[in-house]
Scaffold this motif. Structure first.
Motif, PDB file in Angstrom:
ATOM      1  N   PHE A  23       0.791  -1.230   0.000  1.00 13.53           N
ATOM      2  CA  PHE A  23       0.000   0.000   0.000  1.00 13.53           C
ATOM      3  C   PHE A  23       0.824   1.280   0.000  1.00 13.53           C
ATOM      4  O   PHE A  23       0.299   2.351  -0.259  1.00 13.53           O
ATOM      5  CB  PHE A  23      -0.931   0.032   1.221  1.00 13.53           C
ATOM      6  N   GLY A  24       2.103   1.175   0.368  1.00 15.80           N
ATOM      7  CA  GLY A  24       2.941   2.360   0.436  1.00 15.80           C
ATOM      8  C   GLY A  24       2.969   3.024   1.792  1.00 15.80           C
ATOM      9  O   GLY A  24       3.587   4.069   1.964  1.00 15.80           O
ATOM     10  N   TYR A  25       2.284   2.445   2.761  1.00 19.33           N
ATOM     11  CA  TYR A  25       2.285   2.953   4.125  1.00 19.33           C
ATOM     12  C   TYR A  25       1.982   1.804   5.072  1.00 19.33           C
ATOM     13  O   TYR A  25       1.566   0.729   4.651  1.00 19.33           O
ATOM     14  CB  TYR A  25       1.299   4.107   4.332  1.00 19.33           C
ATOM     15  N   GLY A  26       2.185   2.053   6.360  1.00 19.93           N
ATOM     16  CA  GLY A  26       2.031   1.016   7.363  1.00 19.93           C
ATOM     17  C   GLY A  26       0.586   0.680   7.675  1.00 19.93           C
ATOM     18  O   GLY A  26      -0.348   1.364   7.228  1.00 19.93           O
ATOM     19  N   PRO A  27       0.376  -0.366   8.472  1.00 18.31           N
ATOM     20  CA  PRO A  27      -0.982  -0.813   8.778  1.00 18.31           C
ATOM     21  C   PRO A  27      -1.805   0.195   9.580  1.00 18.31           C
ATOM     22  O   PRO A  27      -3.022   0.275   9.407  1.00 18.31           O
ATOM     23  CB  PRO A  27      -0.781  -2.116   9.557  1.00 18.31           C
ATOM     24  N   LYS A  28      -1.181   0.966  10.436  1.00 16.38           N
ATOM     25  CA  LYS A  28      -1.924   1.961  11.217  1.00 16.38           C
ATOM     26  C   LYS A  28      -2.462   3.059  10.295  1.00 16.38           C
ATOM     27  O   LYS A  28      -3.624   3.480  10.416  1.00 16.38           O
ATOM     28  CB  LYS A  28      -1.028   2.560  12.311  1.00 16.38           C
ATOM     29  N   THR A  29      -1.633   3.517   9.364  1.00 12.59           N
ATOM     30  CA  THR A  29      -2.087   4.523   8.399  1.00 12.59           C
ATOM     31  C   THR A  29      -3.177   3.949   7.509  1.00 12.59           C
ATOM     32  O   THR A  29      -4.168   4.624   7.215  1.00 12.59           O
ATOM     33  CB  THR A  29      -0.913   5.046   7.557  1.00 12.59           C
ATOM     34  N   LEU A  30      -3.019   2.696   7.104  1.00 15.16           N
ATOM     35  CA  LEU A  30      -4.053   2.039   6.307  1.00 15.16           C
ATOM     36  C   LEU A  30      -5.372   2.016   7.070  1.00 15.16           C
ATOM     37  O   LEU A  30      -6.429   2.315   6.506  1.00 15.16           O
ATOM     38  CB  LEU A  30      -3.626   0.619   5.945  1.00 15.16           C
ATOM     39  N   ALA A  31      -5.334   1.690   8.355  1.00 18.11           N
ATOM     40  CA  ALA A  31      -6.554   1.671   9.171  1.00 18.11           C
ATOM     41  C   ALA A  31      -7.192   3.059   9.224  1.00 18.11           C
ATOM     42  O   ALA A  31      -8.423   3.185   9.136  1.00 18.11           O
ATOM     43  CB  ALA A  31      -6.235   1.177  10.573  1.00 18.11           C
ATOM     44  N   ARG A  32      -6.371   4.102   9.358  1.00 18.86           N
ATOM     45  CA  ARG A  32      -6.910   5.475   9.383  1.00 18.86           C
ATOM     46  C   ARG A  32      -7.579   5.820   8.055  1.00 18.86           C
ATOM     47  O   ARG A  32      -8.646   6.440   8.018  1.00 18.86           O
ATOM     48  CB  ARG A  32      -5.803   6.485   9.676  1.00 18.86           C
TER      49      ARG A  32
END
Length: 82
Positions: free
Chosen positions: A25-34
């Motif tokens: 996705f290009g970013y971490g799981p926390k950012t994905l959740a946001r």
């Protein structure tokens, strides 16, 4: 659910989940959740649900919290996205 719990549920370590999330996705799981939470909120708001109720339904503390997340993630105002 937190990153560690999610990683455990899918049989990965937290660091491995983070690396895979970055690759996919290009970013971490926390950012994905946001981002996913913001997308749910925008869908509700666009369907006519009042912003305060939208914020509450999607896990934001209040309307201002939703507006801050929009500004941080999208770089614009909430009303511009609606």
């Amino acid at each position: 659910r937190g990153v560690a719990a999610t990683a455990e549920a899918v049989g990965l370590g937290a660091r491995q989940l983070h690396r895979r999330s970055l690759a996919a996705f290009g970013y971490g799981p926390k950012t994905l959740a946001r981002i996913l939470r913001l997308q749910r909120a925008l869908g509700l708001a666009r369907s006519g649900v009042p912003l305060a109720e939208t914020a509450a339904r999607t896990g934001y503390a209040d309307h201002a919290h939703l507006a801050r997340d929009v500004r941080e993630l999208a770089g614009t105002r909430l009303t511009a996205l609606l």
